[in-house]
Design an enzyme around this catalytic site. Structure first.
Site, PDB file in Angstrom:
ATOM      1  N   THR A   1       0.893  -1.166  -0.065  1.00 13.32           N
ATOM      2  CA  THR A   1       0.016   0.098  -0.036  1.00 13.32           C
ATOM      3  C   THR A   1       1.016   1.286  -0.057  1.00 13.32           C
ATOM      4  O   THR A   1       0.639   2.184  -0.690  1.00 13.32           O
ATOM      5  CB  THR A   1      -0.766   0.059   1.345  1.00 13.32           C
ATOM      6  OG1 THR A   1      -1.948  -1.171   1.177  1.00 13.32           O
ATOM      7  CG2 THR A   1      -1.810   1.360   1.352  1.00 13.32           C
TER       8      THR A   1
ATOM      9  N   HIS B   1       2.059   1.919  -3.394  1.00 10.06           N
ATOM     10  CA  HIS B   1       1.006   2.558  -4.317  1.00 10.06           C
ATOM     11  C   HIS B   1       0.981   3.973  -4.178  1.00 10.06           C
ATOM     12  O   HIS B   1       0.910   4.691  -5.189  1.00 10.06           O
ATOM     13  CB  HIS B   1      -0.280   1.831  -4.012  1.00 10.06           C
ATOM     14  CG  HIS B   1      -0.502   0.330  -4.404  1.00 10.06           C
ATOM     15  ND1 HIS B   1      -0.592   0.325  -5.707  1.00 10.06           N
ATOM     16  CD2 HIS B   1      -0.779  -0.602  -3.746  1.00 10.06           C
ATOM     17  CE1 HIS B   1      -0.811  -1.319  -5.935  1.00 10.06           C
ATOM     18  NE2 HIS B   1      -0.805  -1.610  -4.919  1.00 10.06           N
TER      19      HIS B   1
END
Lengths: 352, 352, 352, 352
Positions: free
Chosen positions: D44, D47
Site C-alpha cells: 500500500t 502504491h
C-alpha cells in the site's frame, strides 16, 4: 439539577431496603448520567431484599440496588461521542474492565473483573445512575418503556436461546420463572418448531401456554421424559434451555435431550450437582453451554430486532407496573409467587 | 402388478413430452419401487419441455421426466430394512454415489458423481419409479400429499435459508419464483425478524406479501438498495437469499447486504457474472454461500419440522393441482407466468 | 478358504480369553469379509479380560473380542461397490443402524442402536471378521500396518481434538493413557499453540513430553491449576481435553479452562460426578462437549490426513507388537502399566 | 520532548515521499503517544509512493505515510487505564468509530467509518504517532522488534487462515507476495495438513518452499488445476487462500477447491472479475469469504500465540532492515521485486 436524589438502598446486613437521599453520582469523561424512569424487579433484587445466604456473601452495604432499567440521558461526559442529553436509553449492567483478553475478543459479558450495578456498585433503583458510554443502549422509539426496562433479563433469555440455536428445532424449557417465560416467545420468534415448557408451578405453566408454549408439563410428572420423547419421535428434543437451577430438573433435562443435542444452562444451582456424565453427556455426544449475562452487544441487537418486529410480545409477562414507593409490595408479590415480572415507575412524585 | 406403466417422456431432441407405455422398472436388493401419486412441476421440467439450450446440452433422450413427487411403496428389495410395502413416501432425487469423500462426510448433496432423476436417469412423471432405499423419505401422516409432492423444491428453500442462518436477522430475497416464494414462510418460521421480497413481477410480489413478506420491492426500482438500507438502520440486511440467477439482481443483492453479512446463492446465472469483488465482497467481509440441492437428510428433517408444526403453510404457493393428462396445460400455465407451483395428480385414470 | 478360523473368545463369565476354532463368518450382500492382520489392544478389551463390573454388566459371552484392526478384504458381498478382494482396509467398529435420524444427519457415531464389534457382536481378535461395506475404510498405501491397526483409538483422539477446535489455542490434556498420549501429537498437528499434559503417572508424562507436550504436570500437584494459569497469562487454557474419567481431574480441568473456553470430555467416569455447575460452567460461559466414538467418516479422513502428511507420528506410542498367541502377555503388560499401545500380529502361524 | 518530529510525507499529488519536520501530535484523554522504533513497508505504501490510480483516488496530501509499526509509549491520555509510559507496543491501524452496530458486535475491522493510519490520517513513518488506547497492542517481551513491526500484515495472513479454517485441511495459496508468504507458516502452524503455493514468480516460490510450502506451482502452468487435484485424491483442496487479486488466479483457485470447500479472498482485484458463478461456486456448494483487515483483537491474540510459541518464524520473510533515511532504497527494492518484507529502523539518527 438538584445535588441529591432518592435511592433505594441496602444500608445494613439485614432484610429490607430503605429509601434514602444520596448525592447524585459524578460522571467521568467517558460516562453519562441517566435519569431513571422505569426499573424492572429481578429475583436477584429479592435475594438482596430478603438477605439470604448468597446476598450475605456477595453484597457489601451500603449499596443502591437495581440493575434493570430505562431512562433519559441527563448529562454526558466530555469524551462521550454517541449520546446526547435527552436520549432515551437502557443499559447493560455488567461493567467489564474493557481491557482484558475476554473484553477484547467479544466476550466482555464473561470478563473476570466485571462489576454488576446493584450488586457490586450502586444500581438503578434511584433517580439517577452513572454509566460508562460503552454500556448504554440507545432505544428505538418503537420500544415501549416497560419493555425497555427489562431488556436485561430479556437479554438473558435471548442470549440463552441464540447460544443454543433453535431455528427449526424442538425445544424444552425447564423452569419458567420470568426469564424462562420470556424464553418461550423468544424461542418461537427465533425459529423453534416446538416449545415444551416444564415447571412445578401450574400457574406458571398456564402463563407459559399463553406465551406460546406448544405444550406444558409438570416437572414432577414421573413420566415427563417419556412424554417429551413421545412428542419428538422417540429421539428427545434438539435443545434444552435449563432455567431452574434445580438438580433434578437438570438431570431430567439432560435425559430429554436427544443424542447430539444442545443444552444451555442459565439457571444457577445453589449447590453442587451430581451428574451421570457418562450417560447424560458423554455417550450422548451432548453440547452443554454455560450461559451468563448477555453478549455485548450482539444480544442487545437481537433483543431489539425481536421486540421491534413485534415477533416477541412481553405484555403477558409484565404482570404489574407499580409506583416506586410501593417497592415493598413488589417484593411481597414476588415472594408470594403472584407476579411474573414487576416494573417500578420512577417518573412520578417519588417519595410520597 | 402390470408389467408396463405410463410415463411422460422426452423421446426426441425437440419440444414437448410424450406419454408412453414403458416397462415398470426393476429394483435391486437395496431399492424400492414407488407408486407415484402426486408430482410437482419444476422450472427444470419446463426447460426440458421447451428444449432450450441448457436442455439440449444436458438431456439425453429418451428419458422419463420429473423429480418432485410423493407416492406409496409398492415393492422393496431383499436388503431393504427401513421401508415396507404401503409406506407413504417422498424421495431425494439426487442419487449420489455413496462412497466418495463427500458422500462419507455428510455432503452427498454435492457428490461429483450425482445422478438426478428426470435429468440424468428416468424420473417421476410415471406410474412407478425405482429409488435406492437411502434416498426415500418416509412421510409423516400429518403432511398433506400436495405438500409432500414438493418437498424437493421446498427443501431447496429450506437448505438456502438454514445455510444462511436467519434467526433474529433481516433477510432480503431477490427473485420470488416458486422457490423464492417458499423461502418467505420458511425464513419467517426459521426466525427471520424481517423479510423483504424483490422481483420484477408485481404479481409475484403480491403473492410474496400474502406469504408473509414484511415488504416487497420492484427489482428495477432505481432506489432499491437505498430503500432496503433505510429499513435496516442504514446498515443493509443481514442476509441475502439470491434466487433469481440474474446478474443485476446479484449485484444489487450484494450491495444491500451489510458488512459482515451473508449471501446465499441458489439462483443459477446462465452466463458468467461480472462482479466488483473488492467492493461487494472483500472490503465488506461478506460470506457468500453456493447452494445446491438439499442436505441429505438434515434438510428433510428441517423441512418436515417446519411443515408438520404448521409454521410453514404452502397452500398459497400451490396454485394448481391438475390431472396428469393435463401436463401440456401445466407447462402452458407456467410459460404464461400464471402459476406459482403446479402439482400433477397421477392417482386417477391416467391416460384418458 | 477353510471353513473355520481361530478367534480369541470370552466363553464364560470369568476372567481371561480363550482361543477357539469357530466358523468363518457368513457375509450378506452389503458386507465384506476381512482377513485380520494386525489388531490393537484397547483398555476396553482389558476390562473384558479381567471381567470387571462394567464387563459383567455389558458383555454376553460367548463373544469374540477386539475392535481395533487392519487387514485385507477376502470376499465381497454381491451388492458391494467400493471394495474388492485384496483391498487393504481398516474399519469403523461402531455399526450403526443407518436408518435413524442420527444416522441420516451425519451423527451415526451416536446412533442409539449402534452395535460395537468385540462388545455387542463378534470382534476382530480373529482370523476373519465380517463388516458392512459402509464401515470399511480403504487404507492409503503410505499408512504403515501398525498405525492402521489403531485408527480406531487414534480416531477418538482426533474426534476429541477437532470437536474442541485447537487451532492457535492453548490446550490441557487431563489423563495421558494411550488416547491422551495420541491426542498430544494430534493437537499439535491440528494447530494447538501449546499443549500441557497432566497425569498421575510420571512415566506417562515422560512419554507425553517425547510426543510433543510443551510441559507436563503431575495431577496431584496442589498448585496444578495455578501453574497452568501462570502459563496462560492468568486466564487459563482455551481448551481442555478430558481423557481420564476421574472426578477430581474433571474438576481441576474445568478450573484450568479460561472463561468462554471449551472442554471436551472423552474419559468415562465410572460413577456420578459432583460438579459445581455455577462456578465451573455457567458463570464461566464454558462449552462442554461429550465425545463418543469417531465421526463417520469425517474423523477418518482427518486421521488419514494427519498420519499421511507425517504431521502425526505414532511410533513412540506403539510400545509393543506381539504375536497373536502372546495375548496373555499383552494384557499383563497393560495391567502392569508397562505398555502404552500394544498391537497384536495375526499374520503368522497363529495358534502355536 | 521536542515539539517537532521528522515524518515521511506525501506533500503533493506526485510520486515519492518527502521527510519533513512536523509538530508532534497532540493526544486526547483516551489516546497514547507512541515513539515509533520499527516500521514495516507495505505494498500500500508503494502504491502511494508511486502515486498510482488507486492512490490518486484515495489519498489526500499532505499526509504522513505508514501503518505497520512498533514502538514505545511516550505519553498517555488522562483516561487511559491499560497502558503506561515505557510500554512496548504495536497497534491496530484501522481506527473504527467504536459506536456502530459492527463495532459493537465484534466486527470493528469492517466498520463503515473506519480510518486507516497512513491512508486516511497521519501514519507511522514518523518519530511519533498518536493512537487511541483501544487500538494499541501491548507486546509480549518475547516478540522481537522486527516481528512486532509487521503484526499488521501478519495479522492479515492470520485472519485469512483462521477465517478459512485449515486444521487438518489441504490448502492452496494463490499469490505469495509478502502476506501470501506469511500465510504459509501460519497455515502450517494453524494445522494445515498440506500447503500448496502458487505464483508467477519462481523466486517467490523458492521462498515459499523455504517457509514450509509442501509443494510449489507456477501460476501459468496450463495443468495447474489438474496437478493440484492429483495431489488431493482427485477432489481438490479443502481451502483456497486467494492473495493475488488476479482474475485468472481467482478462477483457477475456485476450480482447484473441492466441492463444499472454502475460499478466502484477501487479494484485491483492481477491476471487476468475470465469474462463472454456477460452475465455480453454486453447484460446488462453495463458501467464499471476503477478508478485510484483522479482527480486533482476536486476530492479534492468535498472531501473538503463533509467534510467541515459535510455531511461526518470520525471519525468512524479513529480507531487509534498513535505516529510516534509506526509504527510497526500500521502495526501489520492492519495485524491483528484490525484497519480500522490508522493515525501516527509526531508532537511530533519523535525518542524516
Amino acid at each position: 439539577m438538584n445535588e441529591t436524589m432518592l435511592a433505594l438502598r441496602k444500608l445494613r446486613p439485614e432484610s429490607g431496603f430503605v429509601p434514602q437521599e444520596v448525592p447524585i453520582p459524578q460522571i467521568g469523561p467517558n460516562d453519562v448520567l441517566i435519569r431513571v424512569e422505569k426499573a424492572g424487579v429481578c429475583g436477584t433484587d429479592q435475594h438482596i431484599y430478603t438477605w439470604d445466604a448468597w446476598a450475605q456473601h456477595r453484597i457489601k452495604p451500603p449499596l443502591t440496588i437495581g440493575h434493570e432499567f430505562m431512562g433519559t440521558v441527563a448529562k454526558v461526559g466530555a469524551a462521550v461521542r454517541s449520546l446526547r442529553e435527552g436520549d432515551r436509553v437502557s443499559a447493560e449492567g455488567h461493567i467489564a474492565d474493557g481491557t482484558c483478553f475476554l473484553c477484547r475478543t467479544g466476550e466482555a459479558h464473561i470478563c473476570e473483573r466485571v462489576e454488576i450495578i446493584g450488586v457490586d456498585r450502586d444500581g438503578s433503583f434511584a433517580e439517577y445512575i452513572a454509566m460508562p458510554e460503552y454500556n448504554v443502549w440507545k432505544l428505538d422509539p418503537s420500544i415501549p418503556d416497560e419493555f425497555a426496562a427489562i431488556f436485561d433479563p430479556l437479554g438473558n433469555a435471548v442470549h440463552t436461546v441464540m447460544a443454543a440455536g433453535v431455528s427449526t428445532k424442538s425445544v424444552a424449557i425447564t423452569g419458567v420463572g420470568s426469564i424462562g417465560l420470556m424464553a418461550i416467545p423468544v424461542a418461537r420468534a427465533a425459529g423453534a418448531s416446538s416449545v415444551f415448557a416444564i415447571d412445578i408451578n401450574p400457574a406458571k405453566l398456564e402463563l407459559a401456554a399463553r406465551l406460546g408454549a406448544d405444550e406444558t408439563f409438570l416437572a414432577n410428572d414421573p413420566n415427563l421424559v417419556d412424554a417429551i420423547k413421545r412428542r419428538t419421535n422417540g429421539d428427545g428434543v434438539d435443545v434444552l434451555l435449563e432455567m431452574s437451577g434445580s438438580g433434578s430438573a437438570i438431570d431430567a433435562g439432560l435425559r430429554m435431550v436427544r443424542n447430539g443435542g444442545r443444552a444451555a444452562l442459565l439457571g444457577i444451582p445453589s449447590n453442587d450437582v451430581q451428574i451421570n456424565l457418562a450417560e447424560r453427556i458423554i455417550f450422548k455426544g451432548l453440547t452443554v453451554l454455560g450461559i451468563n449475562g448477555r453478549k455485548m452487544f450482539e444480544t442487545w441487537y437481537q433483543t431489539q430486532a425481536l421486540v421491534k418486529s413485534g415477533r416477541v410480545d412481553l405484555r403477558p409477562i409484565i404482570t404489574h407496573v407499580l409506583p416506586f414507593k410501593e417497592f415493598d409490595r413488589a417484593f411481597d408479590l414476588m415472594k408470594r409467587g403472584d407476579a411474573a415480572k414487576i416494573v417500578l415507575d420512577l417518573k412520578g412524585d417519588l417519595a410520597k
